[in-house]
Design an enzyme around this catalytic site. Structure first.
Site, PDB file in Angstrom:
ATOM      1  N   ASP A 125      -5.793   2.507  -2.043  1.00 28.00           N
ATOM      2  CA  ASP A 125      -6.805   2.816  -3.053  1.00 28.00           C
ATOM      3  C   ASP A 125      -6.347   3.899  -4.034  1.00 28.00           C
ATOM      4  O   ASP A 125      -7.062   4.237  -4.979  1.00 28.00           O
ATOM      5  CB  ASP A 125      -8.119   3.243  -2.384  1.00 28.00           C
ATOM      6  N   ASP A 252      12.573   8.024   0.620  1.00 31.74           N
ATOM      7  CA  ASP A 252      11.678   8.219  -0.534  1.00 31.74           C
ATOM      8  C   ASP A 252      10.983   9.573  -0.472  1.00 31.74           C
ATOM      9  O   ASP A 252      10.263   9.941  -1.398  1.00 31.74           O
ATOM     10  CB  ASP A 252      10.634   7.097  -0.616  1.00 31.74           C
ATOM     11  N   ASN A 253      11.198  10.307   0.609  1.00 28.59           N
ATOM     12  CA  ASN A 253      10.598  11.629   0.734  1.00 28.59           C
ATOM     13  C   ASN A 253      11.638  12.738   0.675  1.00 28.59           C
ATOM     14  O   ASN A 253      11.375  13.862   1.098  1.00 28.59           O
ATOM     15  CB  ASN A 253       9.798  11.723   2.038  1.00 28.59           C
TER      16      ASN A 253
HETATM   17  P1  AMP Z   1       4.234   8.339   2.051  1.00 27.71           P
HETATM   18  O1  AMP Z   1       4.475   7.849   3.437  1.00 27.71           O
HETATM   19  O2  AMP Z   1       3.047   9.233   1.963  1.00 27.71           O
HETATM   20  O3  AMP Z   1       5.418   8.940   1.443  1.00 27.71           O
HETATM   21  O4  AMP Z   1       3.854   7.049   1.182  1.00 27.71           O
HETATM   22  C1  AMP Z   1       4.635   5.891   1.175  1.00 27.71           C
HETATM   23  C2  AMP Z   1       4.217   4.964   0.058  1.00 27.71           C
HETATM   24  O5  AMP Z   1       2.853   4.560   0.191  1.00 27.71           O
HETATM   25  C3  AMP Z   1       4.336   5.558  -1.338  1.00 27.71           C
HETATM   26  O6  AMP Z   1       4.796   4.555  -2.214  1.00 27.71           O
HETATM   27  C4  AMP Z   1       2.913   5.961  -1.651  1.00 27.71           C
HETATM   28  O7  AMP Z   1       2.674   6.013  -3.034  1.00 27.71           O
HETATM   29  C5  AMP Z   1       2.115   4.841  -0.992  1.00 27.71           C
HETATM   30  N1  AMP Z   1       0.756   5.286  -0.647  1.00 27.71           N
HETATM   31  C6  AMP Z   1       0.412   6.162   0.310  1.00 27.71           C
HETATM   32  N2  AMP Z   1      -0.918   6.324   0.351  1.00 27.71           N
HETATM   33  C7  AMP Z   1      -1.463   5.536  -0.593  1.00 27.71           C
HETATM   34  C8  AMP Z   1      -2.794   5.256  -1.038  1.00 27.71           C
HETATM   35  N3  AMP Z   1      -3.857   5.853  -0.504  1.00 27.71           N
HETATM   36  N4  AMP Z   1      -2.933   4.392  -2.054  1.00 27.71           N
HETATM   37  C9  AMP Z   1      -1.874   3.804  -2.616  1.00 27.71           C
HETATM   38  N5  AMP Z   1      -0.609   4.004  -2.243  1.00 27.71           N
HETATM   39  C10 AMP Z   1      -0.386   4.863  -1.240  1.00 27.71           C
HETATM   40 MG    MG Z   2       6.137   9.920   0.001  1.00 27.64          MG
END
Ligand code: AMP
Ligand code: MG
Length: 494
Positions: A125, A252-253
């Site tokens: 979302d 990606d982090n």
């Molecule tokens: P993360 O594990 O937090 O680094 O997120 C991994 C991927 O999921 C990234 O591409 C984020 O942009 C996407 N993502 C995480 N949470 C959401 C969310 N609530 N809505 C849309 N994309 C998300």
């Molecule tokens: Mg991330």
């Protein structure tokens, strides 16, 4: 006198060709409320702090009104998540509204995290519940105060919306500041498609922004890779010296600038154990505390892969070059880590015997289930009796089991060229007493989420601004969690 400009943007990433991002306005939010503005950071970034805290500033922070000069984009990237490659990720819940130059002319991204859907949101979302916003604000600012390179928090706002997870939660947006948000995964996105031109474009952007010396190097891509490797090694050495567990070191982090990013399932260790994992989604312990250096090297290997075509036309030569740099990582890391451990023990340097000294100390901490932070802090107090500092003896002392080790350490300290008082100063500056302990962060999240009360959040931030200065009236912020307060798992912000 003309009023100071509220903020002025200069958006270099948005000037890259189209394939690097999608233009995307933040979603509007019905009833924004300001939680906190980081006034010092705003001022350092040449942003008028009074304006930022005003209704107009809030309208920007909540995504409702973009100021002149903003050029909101969502950037695209890929990444290895827990070891498997995902070719299509991107800012799914974050929007880069623009870049500003700080008082030293250094460029910074201003990003709204939790600002609505983008073309990279997949099923998500694009929103953020309040909890993850509070967590990231606290932990990133604590890291900054401890001297760790990190993204920072410029502001936190509530949106007035409800966000649906396994329960209904208040929505919020964090304004994140970073030297850039360019990740290993940003290069991987193009490299995986064989788009070497795009990799080169992004590399040149990185050189302008973070690695100006690489421009004149024989092989700029190699110079950038070497510098990224050094910054990662230094960063991870800092994490290891503070007991910080990132929790989700996906490619990606990992920022190429060398800053820590993505405070999702992170945690500071209390009882020392190298196998410690907090992340709810890290079932295999891939990102356990003790694995962090090896994972950083693995991530760097993925970066090297992207750069190969820019190293040499001959693939074998290119691999050979990248491998050579990569092979240096363990040495560079260990030398940075040893230096930090020396500082923590009040020594000028750390030879092989000293290595054994800190290893034995860590083994004792593990065996006795000691709090990592307080053990080093207590050691700092024992290194010299100055009588000028307040002691944590009420909340931590060493058991008799430590006596032989303490005697060894004291003998070693006496041989060190540092004067006892200098050694103690060094230790007090390397061994924080206040860290963002899980139960404190959780308490700030719960009171904010359930009662709309941000007192704990603000108070915790005040304490963490000075992590190396103990005051006994803040004893409750220094002590480890009681058994009933323990937080065993942390979660992604999603
Ligand atoms: P993360 O594990 O937090 O680094 O997120 C991994 C991927 O999921 C990234 O591409 C984020 O942009 C996407 N993502 C995480 N949470 C959401 C969310 N609530 N809505 C849309 N994309 C998300
Ligand atoms: Mg991330």
């Amino acid at each position: 006198m003309t009023p100071a400009k509220k903020l002025s943007f200069d958006n270099s990433y948005a000037r890259l060709p189209e394939g690097f991002y999608s233009r995307q306005l933040p979603a509007t939010t019905p009833q924004p409320g300001l939680i906190r503005v980081n006034r010092d950071l705003a001022t350092a970034l040449n942003i008028d702090a009074d304006w930022l805290a005003s209704d107009d500033g809030l309208a920007m922070l909540a995504g409702n009104q973009m100021p002149e000069g903003a050029d909101p984009i969502a950037t695209v990237y890929a990444g290895h998540q827990f070891g498997s490659f995902n070719p299509q990720l991107g800012d799914g819940r974050a929007i880069l509204i623009g870049e500003v130059l700080d008082q030293q002319g250094q460029r910074f991204d201003i990003q709204l995290k939790g600002a609505g859907r983008t073309p990279y949101s997949r099923g998500g979302d694009g929103k953020s519940p309040l909890g993850p916003v509070i967590r990231e604000y606290i932990v990133s600012e604590a890291m900054f105060a401890m001297g760790v390179p990190t993204t920072r928090a410029l502001a936190a706002v509530t949106t007035g919306e409800q966000v649906y997870r396994d329960q209904v939660l208040p929505g919020a947006i964090l304004t994140r500041v970073a030297k850039s948000h360019i990740r290993i995964g940003s290069l991987q996105f193009f490299a995986a498609k064989g788009q070497t031109d795009a990799v080169e474009t992004l590399l040149n952007h990185l050189i302008q922004r973070h690695f100006p010396d690489a421009e004149s190097a024989d092989i700029p891509a190699l110079a950038v890779f070497t510098e990224v490797m050094h910054r990662q090694a230094e960063l991870i050495a800092q994490w290891q010296s503070l007991g910080f567990i990132h929790g989700v070191m996906n490619t990606d982090n990992m920022l190429l600038s060398g800053e820590t990013i993505d405070y999702g399932p992170c945690a500071f260790m209390e009882e020392y154990h190298p196998g410690k994992v907090f992340s709810s989604i890290d079932a295999q312990g891939r990102y356990a505390f003790g694995n962090q250096p090896a994972i950083a090297q693995w991530n760097l290997a993925q970066l090297a892969q992207c750069l190969l075509p820019l190293l040499d036309e001959n693939m074998e030569m290119a691999v050979e070059m990248a491998q050579q740099v990569l092979n240096e990582f363990p040495d560079i890391f260990f030398s940075a880590y040893r230096q930090r451990m020396a500082a923590k023990l009040g020594l000028t340097s750390c030879d092989e015997d000293d290595e054994k000294l800190y290893q034995d100390f860590l083994a004792l901490l593990e065996q006795e289930k000691c709090d990592f932070t307080l053990a080093f802090r207590r050691l700092s107090e024992l290194s010299h009796s100055s009588g000028e500092i307040e002691s944590i003896a009420d909340i931590f002392t060493f058991s008799d089991t430590f006596s032989p080790w303490l005697a060894r350490w004291q003998t070693r300290q006496q041989q060190d060229p540092l004067q006892p008082s200098q050694a103690q100063q060094q230790m007090l500056a390397a061994n924080p007493v206040f860290i963002p302990r899980n139960h404190l962060v959780e308490e700030a999240i719960q009171t904010a989420t359930q009662d709309g009360n941000f007192d704990r959040f603000h108070q915790l931030l005040t304490v963490l601004e000075q992590p190396f200065h103990y005051h006994s009236q803040w004893q409750d912020y220094a002590r480890p969690a009681k058994p009933e307060e323990r937080v065993l798992q942390t979660f992604c912000g999603t």
